[in-house]
Design a protein around this motif. Sequence first.
Motif, PDB file in Angstrom:
ATOM      1  N   THR A  14    -104.480 -80.663 -33.831  1.00 31.74           N
ATOM      2  CA  THR A  14    -103.982 -80.894 -35.179  1.00 31.74           C
ATOM      3  C   THR A  14    -105.092 -81.496 -36.023  1.00 31.74           C
ATOM      4  N   ILE A  15    -105.167 -81.110 -37.273  1.00 37.22           N
ATOM      5  CA  ILE A  15    -106.153 -81.676 -38.181  1.00 37.22           C
ATOM      6  C   ILE A  15    -105.628 -83.015 -38.701  1.00 37.22           C
ATOM      7  N   LEU A  16    -106.474 -84.010 -38.692  1.00 34.90           N
ATOM      8  CA  LEU A  16    -106.108 -85.345 -39.149  1.00 34.90           C
ATOM      9  C   LEU A  16    -106.001 -85.388 -40.669  1.00 34.90           C
ATOM     10  N   LYS A  17    -104.880 -85.944 -41.151  1.00 33.84           N
ATOM     11  CA  LYS A  17    -104.683 -86.168 -42.585  1.00 33.84           C
ATOM     12  C   LYS A  17    -104.292 -87.636 -42.759  1.00 33.84           C
ATOM     13  N   LEU A  18    -105.210 -88.421 -43.274  1.00 33.96           N
ATOM     14  CA  LEU A  18    -104.971 -89.852 -43.478  1.00 33.96           C
ATOM     15  C   LEU A  18    -104.611 -90.137 -44.924  1.00 33.96           C
ATOM     16  N   ASP A  19    -103.655 -91.019 -45.103  1.00 29.70           N
ATOM     17  CA  ASP A  19    -103.351 -91.566 -46.432  1.00 29.70           C
ATOM     18  C   ASP A  19    -104.000 -92.943 -46.459  1.00 29.70           C
ATOM     19  N   LEU A  20    -105.094 -93.057 -47.185  1.00 29.79           N
ATOM     20  CA  LEU A  20    -105.859 -94.304 -47.203  1.00 29.79           C
ATOM     21  C   LEU A  20    -105.409 -95.276 -48.287  1.00 29.79           C
ATOM     22  N   SER A  21    -104.353 -94.919 -49.020  1.00 26.88           N
ATOM     23  CA  SER A  21    -103.841 -95.878 -49.994  1.00 26.88           C
ATOM     24  C   SER A  21    -103.229 -97.062 -49.255  1.00 26.88           C
ATOM     25  N   HIS A  22    -103.359 -98.227 -49.814  1.00 29.76           N
ATOM     26  CA  HIS A  22    -102.847 -99.471 -49.207  1.00 29.76           C
ATOM     27  C   HIS A  22    -103.406 -99.676 -47.795  1.00 29.76           C
ATOM     28  N   SER A  23    -104.674 -99.322 -47.615  1.00 32.18           N
ATOM     29  CA  SER A  23    -105.279 -99.407 -46.285  1.00 32.18           C
ATOM     30  C   SER A  23    -105.324-100.834 -45.749  1.00 32.18           C
ATOM     31  N   GLU A  24    -105.321-101.831 -46.643  1.00 28.93           N
ATOM     32  CA  GLU A  24    -105.331-103.221 -46.177  1.00 28.93           C
ATOM     33  C   GLU A  24    -104.064-103.512 -45.364  1.00 28.93           C
ATOM     34  N   HIS A  25    -102.929-103.034 -45.853  1.00 29.05           N
ATOM     35  CA  HIS A  25    -101.670-103.253 -45.137  1.00 29.05           C
ATOM     36  C   HIS A  25    -101.659-102.470 -43.814  1.00 29.05           C
ATOM     37  N   THR A  26    -102.154-101.258 -43.859  1.00 26.60           N
ATOM     38  CA  THR A  26    -102.218-100.442 -42.644  1.00 26.60           C
ATOM     39  C   THR A  26    -103.074-101.130 -41.589  1.00 26.60           C
ATOM     40  N   LEU A  27    -104.239-101.602 -41.994  1.00 24.39           N
ATOM     41  CA  LEU A  27    -105.129-102.298 -41.054  1.00 24.39           C
ATOM     42  C   LEU A  27    -104.505-103.596 -40.546  1.00 24.39           C
ATOM     43  N   LYS A  28    -103.761-104.288 -41.395  1.00 24.04           N
ATOM     44  CA  LYS A  28    -103.076-105.502 -40.959  1.00 24.04           C
ATOM     45  C   LYS A  28    -102.097-105.168 -39.829  1.00 24.04           C
ATOM     46  N   LEU A  29    -101.345-104.086 -39.991  1.00 27.47           N
ATOM     47  CA  LEU A  29    -100.393-103.698 -38.942  1.00 27.47           C
ATOM     48  C   LEU A  29    -101.114-103.369 -37.642  1.00 27.47           C
ATOM     49  N   GLN A  37     -98.350-108.223 -31.287  1.00 29.25           N
ATOM     50  CA  GLN A  37     -97.094-108.173 -32.034  1.00 29.25           C
ATOM     51  C   GLN A  37     -96.468-106.783 -31.916  1.00 29.25           C
ATOM     52  N   VAL A  38     -95.145-106.766 -31.909  1.00 27.00           N
ATOM     53  CA  VAL A  38     -94.405-105.511 -31.829  1.00 27.00           C
ATOM     54  C   VAL A  38     -93.968-105.139 -33.239  1.00 27.00           C
ATOM     55  N   LEU A  39     -94.199-103.906 -33.602  1.00 34.97           N
ATOM     56  CA  LEU A  39     -93.877-103.437 -34.947  1.00 34.97           C
ATOM     57  C   LEU A  39     -92.388-103.188 -35.116  1.00 34.97           C
ATOM     58  N   THR A  40     -91.930-103.345 -36.348  1.00 38.70           N
ATOM     59  CA  THR A  40     -90.537-103.049 -36.684  1.00 38.70           C
ATOM     60  C   THR A  40     -90.383-101.545 -36.919  1.00 38.70           C
ATOM     61  N   LEU A  41     -89.130-101.107 -37.020  1.00 34.91           N
ATOM     62  CA  LEU A  41     -88.874 -99.702 -37.360  1.00 34.91           C
ATOM     63  C   LEU A  41     -89.526 -99.356 -38.693  1.00 34.91           C
ATOM     64  N   LYS A  42     -89.426-100.269 -39.648  1.00 39.05           N
ATOM     65  CA  LYS A  42     -90.020-100.057 -40.973  1.00 39.05           C
ATOM     66  C   LYS A  42     -91.533 -99.900 -40.865  1.00 39.05           C
ATOM     67  N   ASP A  43     -92.173-100.749 -40.063  1.00 35.39           N
ATOM     68  CA  ASP A  43     -93.626-100.669 -39.878  1.00 35.39           C
ATOM     69  C   ASP A  43     -94.026 -99.349 -39.229  1.00 35.39           C
ATOM     70  N   LEU A  44     -93.289 -98.935 -38.219  1.00 35.66           N
ATOM     71  CA  LEU A  44     -93.588 -97.667 -37.552  1.00 35.66           C
ATOM     72  C   LEU A  44     -93.440 -96.496 -38.525  1.00 35.66           C
ATOM     73  N   GLY A  45     -92.397 -96.538 -39.334  1.00 40.83           N
ATOM     74  CA  GLY A  45     -92.207 -95.494 -40.340  1.00 40.83           C
ATOM     75  C   GLY A  45     -93.332 -95.479 -41.353  1.00 40.83           C
ATOM     76  N   TYR A  46     -93.787 -96.659 -41.748  1.00 38.28           N
ATOM     77  CA  TYR A  46     -94.902 -96.770 -42.681  1.00 38.28           C
ATOM     78  C   TYR A  46     -96.156 -96.131 -42.081  1.00 38.28           C
ATOM     79  N   LEU A  47     -96.481 -96.484 -40.835  1.00 34.95           N
ATOM     80  CA  LEU A  47     -97.679 -95.936 -40.195  1.00 34.95           C
ATOM     81  C   LEU A  47     -97.564 -94.421 -40.021  1.00 34.95           C
TER      82      LEU A  47
END
Length: 146
Positions: A14-29, A37-47
């Motif tokens: 599969t070709i990688l398609k990254l959404d780099l908007s709000h990358s600070e939050h993504t990197l924090k997760l 830390q274990v991610l929430t359902l919301k965090d998993l959906g975000y990623l």
Amino acid sequence: MVIAGHFTYGWMPTILKLDLSHSEHTLKLFNDVKIGQVLTLKDLGYLKGKINNSLVGVSKLLHFISPQNYAIWDSRIYKAIFNLEPYDYRIGNVKFYTEYLELLSKLARHKEYLQIHQNIEEMVGYKLTSLRAIEMVIFENSKFKN
């Protein structure tokens, strides 16, 4: 994030398609995962939304970051666990993935599991996390199901 995404998708068809908007939050997760830390359902959906809109890819990346807390999730595993066809709306459901992780954790706490884990490590010849050992059994067993 770019390097980790390419590392993960480098061996996927599969070709990688990254959404780099709000990358600070993504990197924090991802850093939260790295420290246990274990991610929430919301965090998993975000990623999932940030990386190909694919829970399969996210699960692989999370597994590389924290293999003791995250197992790899794919269509073969989904079908073996739920005995249903792994349509995108099913395999992309973060609730199903978290139920899978809970199942693996429960199996790893079973009283006979330690011996099974040791046997699997002897067969493969290297150390495995509990989740990876169980996942390997499910994955290999799924090859024999119709």
